[in-house]
Scaffold this motif. Structure first.
Motif, mmCIF file in Angstrom:
data_model
loop_
_atom_site.group_PDB
_atom_site.id
_atom_site.type_symbol
_atom_site.label_atom_id
_atom_site.label_comp_id
_atom_site.label_asym_id
_atom_site.label_seq_id
_atom_site.Cartn_x
_atom_site.Cartn_y
_atom_site.Cartn_z
ATOM 1 N N ILE A 207 -18.134 -28.754 -31.347
ATOM 2 C CA ILE A 207 -16.953 -29.211 -32.088
ATOM 3 C C ILE A 207 -17.385 -29.962 -33.338
ATOM 4 O O ILE A 207 -16.829 -29.769 -34.431
ATOM 5 C CB ILE A 207 -16.058 -30.094 -31.201
ATOM 6 C CG1 ILE A 207 -15.408 -29.254 -30.099
ATOM 7 C CG2 ILE A 207 -14.972 -30.778 -32.039
ATOM 8 C CD1 ILE A 207 -14.619 -30.067 -29.081
ATOM 9 N N SER B 226 -11.584 -22.867 -31.708
ATOM 10 C CA SER B 226 -11.210 -23.849 -32.720
ATOM 11 C C SER B 226 -10.204 -23.175 -33.641
ATOM 12 O O SER B 226 -10.470 -22.093 -34.171
ATOM 13 C CB SER B 226 -12.424 -24.296 -33.521
ATOM 14 O OG SER B 226 -13.264 -25.148 -32.772
ATOM 15 N N TYR C 134 -6.889 -29.762 -36.870
ATOM 16 C CA TYR C 134 -7.886 -29.080 -36.046
ATOM 17 C C TYR C 134 -7.446 -29.101 -34.589
ATOM 18 O O TYR C 134 -7.167 -30.163 -34.022
ATOM 19 C CB TYR C 134 -9.248 -29.771 -36.178
ATOM 20 C CG TYR C 134 -10.283 -29.225 -35.220
ATOM 21 C CD1 TYR C 134 -10.985 -28.063 -35.519
ATOM 22 C CD2 TYR C 134 -10.559 -29.861 -34.016
ATOM 23 C CE1 TYR C 134 -11.933 -27.544 -34.646
ATOM 24 C CE2 TYR C 134 -11.511 -29.351 -33.132
ATOM 25 C CZ TYR C 134 -12.188 -28.200 -33.457
ATOM 26 O OH TYR C 134 -13.124 -27.689 -32.589
ATOM 27 N N TYR D 1 -8.494 -27.612 -30.606
ATOM 28 C CA TYR D 1 -9.552 -27.026 -29.773
ATOM 29 C C TYR D 1 -9.015 -26.836 -28.367
ATOM 30 O O TYR D 1 -8.330 -27.717 -27.826
ATOM 31 C CB TYR D 1 -10.775 -27.939 -29.736
ATOM 32 C CG TYR D 1 -11.837 -27.514 -28.733
ATOM 33 C CD1 TYR D 1 -12.865 -26.665 -29.115
ATOM 34 C CD2 TYR D 1 -11.789 -27.950 -27.411
ATOM 35 C CE1 TYR D 1 -13.838 -26.261 -28.206
ATOM 36 C CE2 TYR D 1 -12.760 -27.550 -26.494
ATOM 37 C CZ TYR D 1 -13.767 -26.701 -26.895
ATOM 38 O OH TYR D 1 -14.720 -26.298 -25.996
#
Length: 202
Positions: A15, A195, A134, A136
């Motif tokens: 990440i 992602s 962002y 994830y």
């Protein structure tokens, strides 16, 4: 008070490699659903010009984040705030924080769908042109699981709470677009995760 999430040790470096490419060099980075706090104390030192702002909905998580922050001694991590993204206008708290990016790791599938809607609404209000959101976690693509392990995980989640579950990526993207957030990139990550990088367009 510190809590530990084994997955953090596995996913934090992959990440971070992505975050280094997309996060700004200064300004506020708001982390939604910070969990144990292990991610923020690992990431924040790599962005010394930024203020990392952790948050969570769970009191135990808030205590854990605080403990990790205090132990780290990291100056650019704020004390965590209690945030429920399903609440109307939750984002008003951060109006003066000069938010330049929002990071949300492993929340959308372990929360009701209203949390995704609320997250996107807040990102739409807080971010400015060119700023990044962002995400994830695991996703279905075209309503199909990308791995058997994700399908089994989805079944497990729904057995814990019928409002939870692995979301369809295209539906998440459509929800983001309604708030002026354009999907910029999809990156395949270890353990059948993704992602998703969004950019504010207007």
């Amino acid at each position: 008070m510190k809590q530990f999430a084994p997955a953090t040790l596995r996913n934090r470096e992959p990440i971070l490699k992505v975050l280094k490419k997309i996060l700004p060099s200064e300004g506020g980075i708001l982390e939604i659903s910070s969990g144990t706090g292990e991610h923020c104390v690992y990431f924040a030192p790599h962005f010394p010009g930024c203020i990392w702002i952790p948050s969570d909905i769970n009191e135990g998580a808030i205590a854990s984040i605080t403990a990790w922050k205090q132990e780290s001694g990291q100056k650019n991590i704020d004390y965590p705030l209690m945030v429920d993204v399903t609440k109307p206008q939750w984002y008003q708290t951060f109006r003066e924080s000069q938010i330049r990016a929002i990071v949300c790791i492993n929340m959308i599938h372990i929360a009701p769908w209203d949390a995704c809607i609320g997250l996107m609404a807040g990102a739409g209000h807080l971010l400015h042109h060119g700023d990044k959101l962002y995400l994830y976690g695991p996703y279905k693509r075209n309503n199909q699981h990308t791995a058997l392990s994700n399908e089994e995980f989805d079944q497990y989640l729904q057995s814990q709470n019928r409002a939870w579950g692995v979301r369809n990526m295209e539906t998440v993207v459509q929800t983001a677009e309604k708030q002026g957030l354009h999907l910029q990139q999809i990156i395949e990550m270890p353990s059948n995760n993704f992602s998703l990088i969004f950019e504010k367009q207007c």
